[in-house]
Scaffold this motif. Structure first.
Motif, short mmCIF file in Angstrom:
data_model
loop_
_atom_site.label_atom_id
_atom_site.label_comp_id
_atom_site.label_asym_id
_atom_site.label_seq_id
_atom_site.Cartn_x
_atom_site.Cartn_y
_atom_site.Cartn_z
N ARG A 29 0.95 -1.48 -0.14
CA ARG A 29 -0.17 -0.43 -0.40
C ARG A 29 0.80 1.15 0.43
O ARG A 29 0.18 2.24 -0.23
CB ARG A 29 -1.14 0.16 1.39
CG ARG A 29 -2.02 -1.41 1.09
CD ARG A 29 -2.92 -1.17 2.31
NE ARG A 29 -3.22 0.15 2.53
CZ ARG A 29 -4.11 0.47 3.94
NH1 ARG A 29 -4.03 -0.19 5.09
NH2 ARG A 29 -4.67 1.11 4.29
N ALA A 30 1.73 0.91 0.74
CA ALA A 30 2.67 2.56 0.58
C ALA A 30 3.77 2.51 -0.38
O ALA A 30 4.97 3.51 -1.21
CB ALA A 30 3.97 2.28 1.51
N GLY A 31 3.67 1.35 -1.93
CA GLY A 31 4.56 1.31 -2.60
C GLY A 31 5.38 0.81 -2.44
O GLY A 31 6.66 1.84 -2.90
N LEU A 32 6.03 0.11 -1.74
CA LEU A 32 7.75 -0.43 -1.75
C LEU A 32 7.24 -1.39 -0.86
O LEU A 32 6.32 -2.78 -1.65
CB LEU A 32 7.60 -0.21 0.60
CG LEU A 32 7.42 1.01 0.62
CD1 LEU A 32 7.23 0.96 2.28
CD2 LEU A 32 8.58 2.02 0.36
N SER A 33 8.62 -2.07 -2.62
CA SER A 33 8.92 -3.74 -1.77
C SER A 33 8.27 -4.77 -0.79
O SER A 33 8.04 -3.66 0.49
CB SER A 33 10.69 -3.35 -2.46
OG SER A 33 11.48 -3.22 -1.10
N GLY A 34 9.12 -5.42 -0.44
CA GLY A 34 8.56 -6.22 0.67
C GLY A 34 8.94 -7.09 1.50
O GLY A 34 10.09 -5.83 1.47
N VAL A 35 8.95 -7.25 1.95
CA VAL A 35 9.95 -8.44 3.52
C VAL A 35 10.99 -8.86 3.75
O VAL A 35 11.36 -10.18 2.23
CB VAL A 35 8.23 -8.56 4.26
CG1 VAL A 35 9.03 -8.71 5.80
CG2 VAL A 35 6.88 -7.84 4.76
N TRP A 36 11.96 -8.71 4.30
CA TRP A 36 12.65 -9.14 4.34
C TRP A 36 12.66 -9.88 5.84
O TRP A 36 12.16 -9.41 6.90
CB TRP A 36 14.31 -8.23 3.98
CG TRP A 36 14.45 -8.34 2.68
CD1 TRP A 36 13.38 -6.86 1.67
CD2 TRP A 36 15.24 -8.70 1.88
NE1 TRP A 36 14.41 -7.24 1.14
CE2 TRP A 36 15.33 -8.13 1.16
CE3 TRP A 36 16.89 -9.46 2.36
CZ2 TRP A 36 16.19 -8.36 0.14
CZ3 TRP A 36 18.04 -9.15 1.24
CH2 TRP A 36 17.54 -8.97 -0.03
N THR A 37 13.46 -10.37 6.06
CA THR A 37 13.56 -11.79 7.77
C THR A 37 14.74 -12.50 7.65
O THR A 37 15.36 -12.96 6.55
CB THR A 37 12.50 -13.36 6.66
OG1 THR A 37 11.28 -12.56 6.66
CG2 THR A 37 12.48 -13.83 8.66
N LEU A 38 15.42 -12.44 9.13
CA LEU A 38 16.44 -12.29 9.41
C LEU A 38 16.02 -13.25 10.52
O LEU A 38 15.47 -13.15 11.10
CB LEU A 38 17.33 -11.09 9.83
CG LEU A 38 17.55 -10.71 8.57
CD1 LEU A 38 16.89 -9.78 7.80
CD2 LEU A 38 19.14 -9.81 9.46
N THR A 39 16.79 -15.01 10.20
CA THR A 39 16.17 -15.71 11.74
C THR A 39 17.79 -16.92 11.87
O THR A 39 17.99 -16.81 10.62
CB THR A 39 14.89 -15.93 11.23
OG1 THR A 39 14.54 -16.30 13.20
CG2 THR A 39 14.92 -16.61 10.29
N LEU A 40 16.74 -16.94 12.86
CA LEU A 40 17.51 -18.67 13.07
C LEU A 40 17.77 -19.64 12.21
O LEU A 40 15.65 -20.24 12.18
CB LEU A 40 17.70 -19.27 14.18
CG LEU A 40 18.29 -20.50 14.79
CD1 LEU A 40 19.45 -20.26 15.09
CD2 LEU A 40 17.63 -20.94 16.53
N ALA A 41 18.03 -19.78 11.12
CA ALA A 41 17.81 -21.12 9.65
C ALA A 41 16.97 -22.32 10.61
O ALA A 41 16.18 -22.65 9.86
CB ALA A 41 19.48 -21.62 9.23
N SER A 42 17.39 -22.95 11.18
CA SER A 42 16.66 -23.67 11.66
C SER A 42 15.29 -23.76 12.20
O SER A 42 14.50 -24.33 12.31
CB SER A 42 17.27 -24.91 13.70
OG SER A 42 16.80 -23.82 14.12
N LEU A 43 14.66 -22.29 12.55
CA LEU A 43 12.87 -22.25 12.56
C LEU A 43 12.34 -21.84 11.42
O LEU A 43 11.52 -22.13 11.05
CB LEU A 43 13.23 -20.78 13.13
CG LEU A 43 13.42 -20.32 14.69
CD1 LEU A 43 13.60 -18.93 14.80
CD2 LEU A 43 12.50 -21.35 15.35
N LEU A 44 13.93 -22.36 10.23
CA LEU A 44 12.72 -22.43 8.65
C LEU A 44 12.42 -23.25 8.25
O LEU A 44 11.79 -24.17 7.70
CB LEU A 44 13.39 -21.48 8.05
CG LEU A 44 13.36 -19.92 7.99
CD1 LEU A 44 14.75 -19.42 6.93
CD2 LEU A 44 12.21 -18.88 8.57
N THR A 45 12.66 -24.97 8.79
CA THR A 45 13.10 -26.30 9.29
C THR A 45 12.12 -27.00 9.93
O THR A 45 11.40 -28.25 9.82
CB THR A 45 13.87 -26.44 8.79
OG1 THR A 45 14.45 -26.16 9.24
CG2 THR A 45 14.72 -26.16 7.48
N ALA A 46 12.27 -26.35 11.15
CA ALA A 46 12.15 -27.05 12.19
C ALA A 46 11.13 -25.93 13.25
O ALA A 46 12.24 -25.75 14.04
CB ALA A 46 12.81 -27.86 12.75
#
Length: 272
Positions: free
Chosen positions: A207-224
């Protein structure tokens, strides 16, 4: 009251009026430094001797984002929604002296407790505003920041009026065109709250005309999936041609094993 209670780093406590929880500043006997506990739960860690030491991994990732996105040492204008022990504000002052910072905190007693027990680095320019984050930010009509840090979310118990697309849009509107919104989201293993926040921030950014969202996290939280924190970032700065360089810096800086997702990868990871 004994004389040692006036010394920096002395253990102190206060009863918080909004949450009706006790807050304590206690020594960290394991890794050193000091810890803010609220209701018996650790909220923040501070190293008075080295404010650049960020023990909590999500704060380290936030520090890495700020380090890469602006030239080293350049003062920034930053708003912190949620004070904690002012750990990131201390980091900004140590790495970017002269930065103008404001913190909005709903617990009236907390900033006084923190700054009395754990004084801020010399020269810190910090404005403290007591009140609801959304209301007080809205009252700052026309005020813009290089970065806005939102650190009040903890799963389903998070303030509902802040966990919305409309609030994210309001927050983005307080950024400079090349600014960044950094959001810490803590959630349980189901990640239902996290997924809703990703979608809400994606929609607000669109809505603000911006690109999307980036995520930074512990890698394991994405798989388990497990209890943990993820840092979501959005804002005009992410349209910079330098963003690939920043990504490489974020991946290198860790904490490891870490993951950095661009908007496409974020959407794929969280159901869009």
């Amino acid at each position: 009251m004994t004389s040692h209670e006036f010394l920096p780093g002395a253990q102190r406590s206060a009863q918080l009026s909004f949450s009706d929880q006790p807050a304590w500043i206690v020594k960290d006997e394991v890794v050193g430094g000091w810890v803010l506990q609220i209701g018996g739960v650790e909220q923040s860690h501070v190293d008075l001797e080295d404010p650049t030491r960020l023990v909590h991994e999500y704060l380290r990732r936030m520090g890495n984002v700020l380090d890469a996105a602006w030239p080293a040492g350049q003062p920034l204008r930053i708003a912190h929604l949620g004070a904690g022990a002012l750990t990131l504000a201390r980091y900004v002052q140590a790495t970017r002296p002269g930065s103008e910072q404001v913190v909005i905190e709903i617990e009236r007693e907390l900033p006084t407790l923190v700054t009395t027990a754990l004084p801020m680095p010399e020269g810190t320019r910090l404005e403290v505003v007591i009140g609801d984050a959304r209301e007080e930010l809205a009252a700052m009509t026309g005020r813009r920041f290089d970065a806005l840090v939102l650190d009040v979310f903890s799963g389903e118990e998070s303030p509902a009026h802040l966990a919305t697309e409309d609030f994210y849009l309001e927050a983005l509107d307080h950024l400079e065109p090349d600014g960044l919104l950094l959001v810490n989201v803590g959630d349980d293993a189901g990640q239902r709250f996290l997924r809703r926040q990703v979608r809400a921030l994606e929609d607000a950014a669109a809505r603000a005309g911006l690109s999307g969202v980036w995520t930074l996290t512990l890698a394991s939280l994405l798989t388990a999936p497990a209890d943990g924190n993820m840092v979501l970032i959005a804002g005009g700065a992410l349209s910079s041609p330098e963003v690939d360089t920043w990504r490489a810096a974020w991946e290198k800086a860790g904490p490891h094993p870490g993951a950095v997702l661009d908007p496409t990868e974020t959407a794929e990871a969280f159901g869009r």
